[in-house]
Design a protein around this motif. Sequence first.
Motif, mmCIF file in Angstrom:
data_model
loop_
_atom_site.group_PDB
_atom_site.id
_atom_site.type_symbol
_atom_site.label_atom_id
_atom_site.label_comp_id
_atom_site.label_asym_id
_atom_site.label_seq_id
_atom_site.Cartn_x
_atom_site.Cartn_y
_atom_site.Cartn_z
ATOM 1 N N GLU A 153 -3.634 9.331 81.742
ATOM 2 C CA GLU A 153 -2.998 10.317 82.629
ATOM 3 C C GLU A 153 -1.543 10.568 82.236
ATOM 4 N N GLY A 154 -1.332 10.745 80.931
ATOM 5 C CA GLY A 154 -0.004 11.053 80.412
ATOM 6 C C GLY A 154 0.819 9.840 80.034
ATOM 7 N N TRP A 155 0.393 8.640 80.406
ATOM 8 C CA TRP A 155 1.107 7.414 80.055
ATOM 9 C C TRP A 155 0.609 6.888 78.719
ATOM 10 N N LEU A 156 1.546 6.510 77.856
ATOM 11 C CA LEU A 156 1.216 5.960 76.548
ATOM 12 C C LEU A 156 1.296 4.440 76.596
ATOM 13 N N ALA A 157 0.170 3.771 76.373
ATOM 14 C CA ALA A 157 0.151 2.311 76.266
ATOM 15 C C ALA A 157 0.518 1.946 74.835
ATOM 16 N N THR A 158 1.679 1.349 74.644
ATOM 17 C CA THR A 158 2.259 1.195 73.305
ATOM 18 C C THR A 158 1.673 0.048 72.490
ATOM 19 N N GLY A 159 1.108 -0.954 73.162
ATOM 20 C CA GLY A 159 0.677 -2.142 72.436
ATOM 21 C C GLY A 159 1.795 -3.141 72.209
ATOM 22 N N ASP A 160 3.020 -2.792 72.631
ATOM 23 C CA ASP A 160 4.168 -3.691 72.494
ATOM 24 C C ASP A 160 4.397 -4.449 73.799
ATOM 25 N N ILE A 161 4.873 -5.671 73.679
ATOM 26 C CA ILE A 161 5.212 -6.492 74.828
ATOM 27 C C ILE A 161 6.723 -6.442 75.036
ATOM 28 N N GLY A 162 7.144 -6.253 76.289
ATOM 29 C CA GLY A 162 8.575 -6.155 76.541
ATOM 30 C C GLY A 162 8.927 -6.434 77.983
ATOM 31 N N SER A 163 10.233 -6.324 78.277
ATOM 32 C CA SER A 163 10.727 -6.537 79.632
ATOM 33 C C SER A 163 11.933 -5.650 79.873
ATOM 34 N N LEU A 164 12.172 -5.332 81.144
ATOM 35 C CA LEU A 164 13.332 -4.544 81.563
ATOM 36 C C LEU A 164 14.285 -5.449 82.338
ATOM 37 N N ASP A 165 15.597 -5.372 82.017
ATOM 38 C CA ASP A 165 16.552 -6.187 82.760
ATOM 39 C C ASP A 165 17.044 -5.431 83.994
ATOM 40 N N GLU A 166 17.984 -6.041 84.718
ATOM 41 C CA GLU A 166 18.444 -5.462 85.974
ATOM 42 C C GLU A 166 19.174 -4.137 85.786
ATOM 43 N N HIS A 167 19.628 -3.842 84.559
ATOM 44 C CA HIS A 167 20.309 -2.581 84.280
ATOM 45 C C HIS A 167 19.371 -1.533 83.672
ATOM 46 N N GLY A 168 18.083 -1.860 83.548
ATOM 47 C CA GLY A 168 17.117 -0.928 82.991
ATOM 48 C C GLY A 168 17.068 -0.905 81.477
ATOM 49 N N TYR A 169 17.612 -1.925 80.820
ATOM 50 C CA TYR A 169 17.570 -2.023 79.361
ATOM 51 C C TYR A 169 16.282 -2.736 78.937
ATOM 52 N N LEU A 170 15.638 -2.190 77.939
ATOM 53 C CA LEU A 170 14.349 -2.706 77.478
ATOM 54 C C LEU A 170 14.541 -3.680 76.325
ATOM 55 N N THR A 171 13.828 -4.796 76.360
ATOM 56 C CA THR A 171 13.780 -5.741 75.250
ATOM 57 C C THR A 171 12.333 -5.854 74.793
#
Length: 599
Positions: free
Chosen positions: A440-458
């Motif tokens: 439904e328009g969302w791309l499942a990337t296959g990558d594992i990650g996390s978002l911090d409290e400021h919205g930065y992705l690792t």
Amino acid sequence: MDAAPLVGGVADAVFHHAREDPHRVALGRKDAEGGWHDVSSGQFRDEVLALAKGLISQGVRFGDRVALISRTRYEWTLFDFAIWTVGAQSVPIYPTSSAEQVLWILHHAEVSACVVEHEDHAMTIGSVISRLPLLKRLWQLDAGAVDQLFAAGIHINDEVVHRHRRAVTPDSTATVIYTSGTTATPRGCVITHANLMFESDTLAARWAPLLRSRSGSTPATLLFLPLAHVFGRMVQVAAIRNRVRLGHQSTLRTGELLPDLAAFRPTFFLAVPYVLENIFQSARRRAETEGRAGQFDRSVEVAVRYAEALEHRAFGLGPGPAAGLRVQHQFFEKAVYARLRAAMGGRVRYAMSGGSGMDRQLALFFAGAGVAVYEGYGLTESTAAATGNPPGRPRYGTVGQPLPGTTVHIAADGEVWLHGPHVFAGYLHDRKATDTVLHEGWLATGDIGSLDEHGYLTITGRKKEILVTSSGKSVCPVALEERVRAHPLVSQCILVGNDRPYIAALVTLDQEAVDHWLRMQRRKPLTPSQLVRDSELETEIRRSVVAANSLVSQAESIRTFRILAHPFTEEQGLVTPTLKLKRKAIEEAYAAEVAALYR
């Protein structure tokens, strides 16, 4: 910009810019003697128009697919925009591709015409032409293809071309880019004009400081990424659409790249971490040769502390660099940092990095040395970057915040999902594969990650690359591999350990760095077979392994490693053209060496 464009196509900008300011410098073109010459927006428009007419005269029609097999060079950009002008679709192919890879892409994409760089590429096509009944035209750049098509289209009226161009809409397919295929057969990602325009214009708006020269001169970037990769294509489109002087360089090798950076004098560039690592190591080796290694290492420590202090201030965690640190930084600015920037042309103040993770300490060093590196993240399926560190507020070691118009979601299993106008239309002729990644328009990337409290992705790894030991411990290899690879003598590192009692590593060497290390120790050159048995070298590599192990628990640590005599290469089928390791292929090729790690 946070929504897809409503009208037009990628090539329209070429004609709009030429009409508004035909004398503005649009590109730099390198001649056979190595000199750089300006190409105005009017001249580029005329060449795109003439080439588009030639393509039409040779039977290229709206919706046709035209393949490009070449290194990064001016003619690729010229052909890309001519192809888009007539409403055709370009299909980039890496110039190092094998005959079977070329056959697969040309056949699967139903390509009707192909542009190659030189005779070797033409011979590759010739070896499989009998299995390509739809391929009707072949042009060779080094055999005068551009002039031939200019001449062929001279009788075509300009209005014929413009009718084709006006028929292009944002949802028209612009290009089909095949994934590099680390684990499976390459798939063709269908990228629309809207995808490219949204991506390039959003990046330009978000990173507007990159496009402004301090001296008021024309902003410029030297493109040395492969144009067969989505990152390189995005840079090309962004430069043309946003009035950035664009130059081309065909290699990532530091010895050839640095002279062109010095001559072209870009104000910013876009790179993969490999390039920035090599620039850093080249500078350090030069300093060591000149007897300044101690000074250089102190300058690195000061640059890192200085950039970290600025980072802390940006997030309200500190006052910024203290007076003593500012004095030290000012000293090294004259002694070290200015020299480093001069080697890159003297005008570079910004860089963007993507394609793989960048070491935080390296990013801090460049920032402290006056070249802010903004790391980003994306895939072919997201038309390059989906996130990026914002100007003035980077968090080094992360890949930044979502671009305007982009949403990032972390699924329950840690997978990164993306949503936005840059997400591709699907895989060519493969509805099943498309349905596995698009929801439904969302791309499942296959990558594992996390978002911090400021919205930065690792990004911490790939779902398919998680190692599970025989005791059931799950280990993400990426961070450990990157830490080992941070050692100047290490070229590549790959972890193994699936269904085995512990994690181990295969390590390859940077031959140039090893040769320098031996010279500095006043030792004779060693053959590859001697190097892998050298106790002093093993001790050096062990230091990098120990440093990597400090990141994880004992159960996740690298227990043993083996130094290999030769690097993993694309010719062996062990790395992709963008230098990503093909894990399964490497483990199969080095099965005996892997088995020996567990005896």
